[in-house]
Motif scaffolding. Sequence first.
Motif, PDB file in Angstrom:
ATOM      1  N   THR A 280       0.833  -1.208   0.000  1.00 44.08           N
ATOM      2  CA  THR A 280       0.000   0.000   0.000  1.00 44.08           C
ATOM      3  C   THR A 280       0.865   1.256   0.000  1.00 44.08           C
ATOM      4  N   LEU A 281       1.899   1.271   0.839  1.00 45.73           N
ATOM      5  CA  LEU A 281       2.792   2.422   0.882  1.00 45.73           C
ATOM      6  C   LEU A 281       3.571   2.565  -0.427  1.00 45.73           C
ATOM      7  N   ARG A 282       3.932   1.454  -1.031  1.00 43.39           N
ATOM      8  CA  ARG A 282       4.626   1.525  -2.323  1.00 43.39           C
ATOM      9  C   ARG A 282       3.715   2.120  -3.389  1.00 43.39           C
ATOM     10  N   MET A 283       2.452   1.787  -3.341  1.00 43.72           N
ATOM     11  CA  MET A 283       1.500   2.372  -4.283  1.00 43.72           C
ATOM     12  C   MET A 283       1.424   3.886  -4.107  1.00 43.72           C
ATOM     13  N   MET A 284       1.400   4.332  -2.864  1.00 49.30           N
ATOM     14  CA  MET A 284       1.383   5.773  -2.601  1.00 49.30           C
ATOM     15  C   MET A 284       2.675   6.423  -3.088  1.00 49.30           C
ATOM     16  N   GLU A 285       3.801   5.784  -2.800  1.00 52.17           N
ATOM     17  CA  GLU A 285       5.109   6.309  -3.196  1.00 52.17           C
ATOM     18  C   GLU A 285       5.220   6.452  -4.708  1.00 52.17           C
ATOM     19  N   ARG A 286       4.575   5.553  -5.442  1.00 54.86           N
ATOM     20  CA  ARG A 286       4.697   5.543  -6.905  1.00 54.86           C
ATOM     21  C   ARG A 286       3.621   6.346  -7.617  1.00 54.86           C
ATOM     22  N   LEU A 287       2.804   7.075  -6.867  1.00 53.34           N
ATOM     23  CA  LEU A 287       1.872   7.994  -7.522  1.00 53.34           C
ATOM     24  C   LEU A 287       2.649   8.938  -8.422  1.00 53.34           C
ATOM     25  N   ARG A 288       2.118   9.230  -9.593  1.00 51.75           N
ATOM     26  CA  ARG A 288       2.827  10.085 -10.551  1.00 51.75           C
ATOM     27  C   ARG A 288       2.546  11.565 -10.259  1.00 51.75           C
ATOM     28  N   LYS A 289       2.630  11.894  -8.990  1.00 46.99           N
ATOM     29  CA  LYS A 289       2.444  13.283  -8.538  1.00 46.99           C
ATOM     30  C   LYS A 289       3.122  13.404  -7.182  1.00 46.99           C
ATOM     31  N   PRO A 290       3.602  14.576  -6.830  1.00 53.43           N
ATOM     32  CA  PRO A 290       4.273  14.740  -5.541  1.00 53.43           C
ATOM     33  C   PRO A 290       3.358  14.416  -4.365  1.00 53.43           C
ATOM     34  N   VAL A 291       3.927  13.736  -3.375  1.00 55.00           N
ATOM     35  CA  VAL A 291       3.221  13.395  -2.142  1.00 55.00           C
ATOM     36  C   VAL A 291       4.072  13.904  -0.973  1.00 55.00           C
ATOM     37  N   ILE A 292       3.496  14.767  -0.149  1.00 50.41           N
ATOM     38  CA  ILE A 292       4.220  15.412   0.941  1.00 50.41           C
ATOM     39  C   ILE A 292       3.628  14.968   2.268  1.00 50.41           C
ATOM     40  N   ALA A 293       4.487  14.611   3.213  1.00 51.55           N
ATOM     41  CA  ALA A 293       4.042  14.363   4.584  1.00 51.55           C
ATOM     42  C   ALA A 293       4.212  15.651   5.383  1.00 51.55           C
ATOM     43  N   ALA A 294       3.136  16.129   5.983  1.00 51.17           N
ATOM     44  CA  ALA A 294       3.172  17.305   6.852  1.00 51.17           C
ATOM     45  C   ALA A 294       3.001  16.807   8.279  1.00 51.17           C
ATOM     46  N   VAL A 295       4.091  16.835   9.047  1.00 47.36           N
ATOM     47  CA  VAL A 295       4.129  16.151  10.335  1.00 47.36           C
ATOM     48  C   VAL A 295       4.136  17.133  11.487  1.00 47.36           C
ATOM     49  N   HIS A 296       3.198  16.937  12.406  1.00 47.73           N
ATOM     50  CA  HIS A 296       3.219  17.651  13.690  1.00 47.73           C
ATOM     51  C   HIS A 296       3.060  16.612  14.793  1.00 47.73           C
ATOM     52  N   GLY A 297       3.616  16.890  15.964  1.00 45.99           N
ATOM     53  CA  GLY A 297       3.484  15.948  17.065  1.00 45.99           C
ATOM     54  C   GLY A 297       4.160  14.620  16.770  1.00 45.99           C
ATOM     55  N   HIS A 298       3.590  13.541  17.322  1.00 49.96           N
ATOM     56  CA  HIS A 298       4.199  12.212  17.204  1.00 49.96           C
ATOM     57  C   HIS A 298       4.264  11.717  15.764  1.00 49.96           C
ATOM     58  N   CYS A 299       5.407  11.073  15.442  1.00 51.39           N
ATOM     59  CA  CYS A 299       5.548  10.341  14.178  1.00 51.39           C
ATOM     60  C   CYS A 299       6.509   9.190  14.443  1.00 51.39           C
ATOM     61  N   TYR A 300       5.955   8.098  14.970  1.00 48.93           N
ATOM     62  CA  TYR A 300       6.780   7.018  15.484  1.00 48.93           C
ATOM     63  C   TYR A 300       6.586   5.726  14.695  1.00 48.93           C
ATOM     64  N   THR A 301       7.676   5.054  14.408  1.00 43.87           N
ATOM     65  CA  THR A 301       7.725   3.683  13.926  1.00 43.87           C
ATOM     66  C   THR A 301       6.854   3.516  12.672  1.00 43.87           C
ATOM     67  N   GLY A 302       5.706   2.869  12.761  1.00 39.75           N
ATOM     68  CA  GLY A 302       4.867   2.690  11.583  1.00 39.75           C
ATOM     69  C   GLY A 302       4.475   4.002  10.941  1.00 39.75           C
ATOM     70  N   ALA A 303       4.235   5.017  11.756  1.00 39.70           N
ATOM     71  CA  ALA A 303       3.904   6.334  11.217  1.00 39.70           C
ATOM     72  C   ALA A 303       5.086   6.925  10.458  1.00 39.70           C
ATOM     73  N   LEU A 304       6.291   6.695  10.976  1.00 32.88           N
ATOM     74  CA  LEU A 304       7.486   7.159  10.264  1.00 32.88           C
ATOM     75  C   LEU A 304       7.642   6.414   8.947  1.00 32.88           C
ATOM     76  N   GLU A 305       7.311   5.134   8.919  1.00 29.33           N
ATOM     77  CA  GLU A 305       7.356   4.375   7.670  1.00 29.33           C
ATOM     78  C   GLU A 305       6.375   4.954   6.655  1.00 29.33           C
ATOM     79  N   VAL A 306       5.210   5.380   7.120  1.00 26.39           N
ATOM     80  CA  VAL A 306       4.243   6.030   6.230  1.00 26.39           C
ATOM     81  C   VAL A 306       4.806   7.346   5.701  1.00 26.39           C
ATOM     82  N   ALA A 307       5.353   8.169   6.591  1.00 22.66           N
ATOM     83  CA  ALA A 307       5.896   9.464   6.182  1.00 22.66           C
ATOM     84  C   ALA A 307       7.061   9.297   5.207  1.00 22.66           C
ATOM     85  N   LEU A 308       7.890   8.278   5.425  1.00 26.43           N
ATOM     86  CA  LEU A 308       9.033   8.046   4.550  1.00 26.43           C
ATOM     87  C   LEU A 308       8.617   7.606   3.152  1.00 26.43           C
ATOM     88  N   ALA A 309       7.418   7.077   3.006  1.00 26.81           N
ATOM     89  CA  ALA A 309       6.917   6.694   1.688  1.00 26.81           C
ATOM     90  C   ALA A 309       6.418   7.893   0.896  1.00 26.81           C
TER      91      ALA A 309
END
Length: 249
Positions: free
Chosen positions: A86-115
Amino acid sequence: MMTEPLILREDRAGWTILTLNRPDKLNALTVPLFRELRAHVVALASDDAIGCVVLRGAGKCFSAGHDLGDIASGEDVPSRGWHSETLRMMERLRKPVIAAVHGHCYTGALEVALACDFIIAADSARFGDTHAKWALTPIWGMSQRLPRRVGTATAKRLMFTADMIDAAEAVRIGLAEYMVPAAELDAEIERIAARIVANSAFSHAANKRLLEATDGGALDAGLQWEVMENEGVGPDMRDRIAAFTGKRG
């Protein structure tokens, strides 16, 4: 009674915000939430009206990570690699994808943001990989994306210590691109998304493809790939140049 969506989509002028929507649970990540995220990604893949995607969290934080209660009780996952897929599908969208992070971003959430293509951090953001704290190992991409973003030694330090780092440290090591005051995060999202969608969607898609295809490879091979495999000029090239030269003339 209708159930509140776990992912909210809010379309703006040519771009969209996807919001993780479990604020009472600090947006902890569950299989149902990922199902909704995956559905939005599939829809966005064919939505040419949207030129940029911003992923953020509702309430106090981006996300505290994978829901530990779900892990402990066992999850009904469609396949072993389904979250990663699922995260690879998001990463491969043919348009920019930005994570806007406030507060906690731990472990699985960081994996989501890194995609996402890159991370903007509010000064309230806190990042960490706590897999080792819970005797877990990554399966959503941490071992692959984190070292590519920050370098192998820094990735090892974060993974081995399970330390939390603040937004300033995240920027210093290259995990986040830059930091803004939390009160200005909404405005910064608007500003950067507007700048992105003002540019060519054709170029964004082509550039993502070029960067992905040559990431980590030899320079000469990458240069050859750029020459031989680039997608040329977009359908709006002449109009864009004419609009620019017309203003100057």
